[in-house]
Write an enzyme that holds these catalytic residues in place. Structure first.
Site, PDB file in Angstrom:
ATOM      1  N   TYR B 285       8.867   5.197  15.936  1.00  0.00           N
ATOM      2  CA  TYR B 285       7.493   5.258  15.415  1.00  0.00           C
ATOM      3  C   TYR B 285       7.119   6.723  15.197  1.00  0.00           C
ATOM      4  O   TYR B 285       7.138   7.526  16.137  1.00  0.00           O
ATOM      5  CB  TYR B 285       6.552   4.597  16.403  1.00  0.00           C
ATOM      6  CG  TYR B 285       5.197   4.236  15.839  1.00  0.00           C
ATOM      7  CD1 TYR B 285       4.959   2.961  15.348  1.00  0.00           C
ATOM      8  CD2 TYR B 285       4.155   5.151  15.829  1.00  0.00           C
ATOM      9  CE1 TYR B 285       3.715   2.606  14.851  1.00  0.00           C
ATOM     10  CE2 TYR B 285       2.909   4.806  15.332  1.00  0.00           C
ATOM     11  CZ  TYR B 285       2.694   3.526  14.841  1.00  0.00           C
ATOM     12  OH  TYR B 285       1.464   3.181  14.356  1.00  0.00           O
ATOM     13  N   TYR B 330       2.855   3.668   6.110  1.00  0.00           N
ATOM     14  CA  TYR B 330       2.257   3.479   7.436  1.00  0.00           C
ATOM     15  C   TYR B 330       1.699   2.074   7.512  1.00  0.00           C
ATOM     16  O   TYR B 330       0.572   1.815   7.101  1.00  0.00           O
ATOM     17  CB  TYR B 330       1.156   4.519   7.654  1.00  0.00           C
ATOM     18  CG  TYR B 330       0.394   4.350   8.949  1.00  0.00           C
ATOM     19  CD1 TYR B 330       0.984   4.663  10.179  1.00  0.00           C
ATOM     20  CD2 TYR B 330      -0.918   3.896   8.947  1.00  0.00           C
ATOM     21  CE1 TYR B 330       0.285   4.515  11.361  1.00  0.00           C
ATOM     22  CE2 TYR B 330      -1.626   3.751  10.133  1.00  0.00           C
ATOM     23  CZ  TYR B 330      -1.017   4.066  11.331  1.00  0.00           C
ATOM     24  OH  TYR B 330      -1.717   3.924  12.502  1.00  0.00           O
TER      25      TYR B 330
END
Lengths: 406, 376
Positions: B285, B330
């Site tokens: 991430y 994202y």
């Protein structure tokens, strides 16, 4: 694509230093006394030694209420920008160096050149152009002071774009109310377990160590060291001006706490530096704990603004005529930069003693200081200079570095 | 109980954009339908739906739009992007216990054209009151506080952060689904990008995107009979650390660490029987670059503070071959899980060779989660 403003700026800058313009009056005691009275500066050395306060240097060559038309670079460039619709003006930066103090009876002359015009740029006041000039003051050909001066010419906007939203306020619960009551009372409170004495921040209803529901509090000394810090720049924070330095501080009692670190330049912050708590706007904040000077609060009445504007021979209407100021997009009359410079000088000489000699003042203006604001100066002395910050409730009005003559 | 009992049998996504021009609910429905098509399943097969608490599309609303019938499992996970792999874990647990047979995990957001997470607005809850009013009011600033200390403790530099972005953009440049397809950057571009919250620059912050991703989870045995090769879920874990806060766990002794990812890592290696040395590629991430480095350390790829030496070395597995959230999009970490599935299937744009497992992690600085996907 040629921009007429850039073309004019290049032409004016290429002309170089203007011919010397001689001050209307010699350096004289009545003007000095009026200035000292308006600024509220009781320093006796000027009267005793027959010298002028250094921050007055610009005053001697101000052109009065009805100036004769002249084509010095500042007026010429202003006219070009007025023509283009950038009709309002605000000073943003001023850096003065004093080779020596002026003596009563001397007549100064000033020469100015345009160095730079930048923009258009979006500002909190509206779209504008920054322009910078350099001035040299001379007495009989001897340079006595010089100044780099930057102003913003802008198109006033009805509703300024940024920085007017309400700042973010804390949410308060029964478990955290003691902390915020402490802030109101000027105390930094840390939760302490009434059973086992463990200190804890942020607080909560229980003690994670012994399990007791018996929260009490201790009052912290308010000192600690920077554990880490951030310089916030983007996006804008509601109701605040960037950059904002935020520090995570190891308090001497052993807990950590976050607060804004004020009165520092972002590039001089270091992990491990000592800080002390300051309370402002209902929040805990930090301030460097090295070389701190006691604060000075000034109630900025209309009289202060108008008397200092006149004593600095600045007849711009926004400094004495409320209606005119409002018409130009301000909420009230506000301090002029010559006065802010004088107040910074006064703060430093009040704190360091009347005999201290200043080698220069560099200042940057933040938000305006309006009538009825309280202006609070804080300062820190280090390495031959004093960093001064003047704040109103809305935030920074001025940050300045005052160099002490060696 | 978890290891290899379930698999991801289908993945679906919308295009990734800055302005989808459609409602978030429509994005969710499109992605879920695409994932079911990919698996070769019908909406009527779906009996479970899971998403993030931050998702504005209710499970029942998505069920209505896709034409699913009765549901037996509806669940949500909190803490922003930390939920990404945990929603899959929810699905695995539902399948493993027999509560549901076909669970779709989804996340749909118009994060760029709608509500942007990077703006300074006070979230509900008391914890924010110790940070937001003081000027620490954006995710970037909250990470910057940890990043500054990480630099201080271990000698990392902003260039070390920049190298994470450069690598991500290199992969994105050859991934046609990535927003930054064909737009690589150099370290000088990173150095020239403006400060957002020092020590973080604009190019240390992931992009903002509109889009949706959905994943179909079913039992491993059923997945073997479906259209796609299954991505077996060898491990699925969630974790929070001691004294955990959302983005502001500043009150632990050690600031420059992500112990919640350590909690996840121990479970991942324990459940799966794999070790960091087995990992073929890792999808970490990457909302902010410093946390990519710190994750490598928490996950056991190197010691504390050593990730800057590991990155780019031969010992380092390829990281974020889809371009990550810095380069692809994202979607709150869900696009990273889809990339993990493609790597296992062998169908990724930047396919990493080999047959080792693929590691995927979720948002860091918050209660987080992780997955290990594999062919067997």
């Amino acid at each position: 694509m040629t921009d007429p403003i850039s073309t004019a700026a290049q032409r004016i800058a290429a002309a170089g230093l203007s011919p010397a313009r001689i001050a209307r009056d010699p350096v004289n005691r009545p003007a000095i006394r009026d200035w000292l009275t308006a600024i509220g500066d009781d320093n006796p050395v000027y009267e005793r030694d027959g010298v002028a306060p250094p921050a007055m240097v610009q005053v001697w060559t101000m052109r009065g209420l009805r100036p004769k038309p002249e084509n010095d670079p500042l007026s010429e460039m202003s006219a070009v920008l007025d023509e283009a619709g950038y009709t309002s003006v605000v000073a943003t930066d001023c850096g003065q160096t004093y080779q020596r103090y002026l003596r009563v009876g001397e007549t100064v002359a000033v020469r100015t050149r345009l160095t730079e015009v930048t923009g258009p740029k979006r500002t909190a006041l509206g779209e504008g152009r920054f322009f910078t000039t350099e001035s040299v003051w001379e007495v009989g050909g001897e340079p006595v002071a010089d100044m780099r001066f930057r102003i913003l010419k802008f198109r006033p906007e009805a509703v300024p774009a940024a920085g007017r939203e309400a700042p973010i306020r804390p949410v308060i619960s029964p478990d955290t109310a003691f902390f915020w009551a402490g802030v109101e009372a000027g105390e930094l409170r840390i939760q302490r377990c009434g059973e086992c004495g463990t200190l804890r921040h942020p607080p909560g209803p229980a003690c994670p160590r012994c399990g007791a529901f018996k929260p009490e509090y201790a009052v912290a000394a308010g000192t600690g060291r920077i554990h880490s810090y951030v310089v916030h720049r983007h996006p804008p924070l509601p109701g605040r001006r960037s950059p904002v330095v935020v520090a995570l501080v190891d308090l001497d009692e052993g807990v950590r706490m976050v607060g804004e670190l004020r009165d520092v330049r972002p590039d001089e912050v270091r992990i491990g530096d000592r800080v002390r708590v300051a309370f402002a706007d209902g929040l805990p904040a930090w301030r460097p704990a090295v070389g701190e000077l006691p604060a000075w609060e000034l109630a900025v009445t209309p009289t202060v603004i108008i008397s200092t504007a006149l004593a600095t021979r600045d007849f711009q209407d926004v400094h004495h005529d409320r209606d005119a100021a409002v018409r130009r997009g301000s909420k009230d009359i506000f301090l002029n930069i010559l006065t802010t410079t004088g107040l910074v000088q006064r703060y430093v000489t009040d704190r360091l003693g009347p005999e201290v000699v200043l080698g220069g003042i560099s200042l940057r203006l933040g938000g305006p200081c309006y009538a009825y604001d309280t202006l609070t100066f804080t300062g820190r002395e280090h390495a031959g200079q004093v960093d001064v910050t003047g704040r109103t409730a809305a935030g920074e009005h001025v940050t300045a570095t005052v160099r002490l003559a060696s | 109980m978890i290891a290899r009992t379930a698999a991801i049998a289908g993945i679906g996504a919308t295009e990734f954009s800055k302005d989808s021009g459609r409602s978030e609910l429509r994005l969710a429905a499109e992605a879920v339908r695409a994932a079911l098509d990919d698996a070769g399943l019908r909406p009527s097969d779906v009996d479970g739906l899971v998403t993030f608490t931050m998702d504005d599309n209710a499970e029942i609303a998505v069920a209505r739009e896709i034409g699913a019938g009765e549901l037996t499992f509806l669940s949500r996970i909190g803490y922003g992007g930390g939920a990404a792999c945990a929603v899959v874990q929810q699905a695995v647990m539902a399948v493993a216990t027999g509560v549901a047979s076909t669970v779709v995990c989804y996340r749909a957001l118009n994060e760029r054209s709608g509500r942007r997470f990077g703006q300074a607005t006070l979230p509900p809850g008391l914890d924010a009151s110790w940070h937001y009013p003081m000027g620490l009011a954006t995710p970037a600033a909250m990470v910057a506080m940890v990043a500054r200390r990480y630099m201080h403790d271990y000698g990392a530099t902003t260039d070390d952060f920049g190298r994470v972005t450069v690598a991500a953009r290199r992969y994105a440049a050859t991934n046609p689904a990535a927003w930054f397809y064909r737009r690589p950057i150099t370290l000088d571009d990173h150095r020239a990008s403006r400060w957002i919250a020092e020590p973080l620059r604009l190019l240390d912050c992931c992009q903002e995107s509109d889009g949706a991703v959905a994943l179909v989870v079913t039992s491993a045995s059923r997945a073997r009979d479906l259209r796609q090769p299954p991505a077996l879920i060898s491990a699925a874990a969630q974790g929070s650390g001691a004294d955990q806060f959302v983005m502001t766990s500043y009150y632990r002794d050690e600031l420059a660490a992500l112990p919640e990812m350590g909690v996840v890592a121990r479970q991942l290696w324990g459940q799966s029987g794999f070790t960091p040395g087995d990992v073929r590629t890792a999808v970490l991430y990457d909302h902010f670059t410093p946390y990519v480095l710190m994750q490598l350390e928490e996950l056991g790829f190197c010691g504390r503070g050593e990730a800057r030496h590991l990155i780019g070395s031969a010992e380092c597995p390829p990281i974020n071959p889809n371009g990550g959230q810095l380069g692809e999009a994202y979607i709150h970490g869900m696009n990273g899980i889809a990339e993990g599935v493609r790597q296992v299937r062998g169908s990724a744009a930047n396919q990493v060779p080999g047959d080792g497992p693929v590691l995927v992690t979720a948002g860091t600085g918050v209660p987080t989660s992780g997955l290990i996907l594999s062919t067997a």
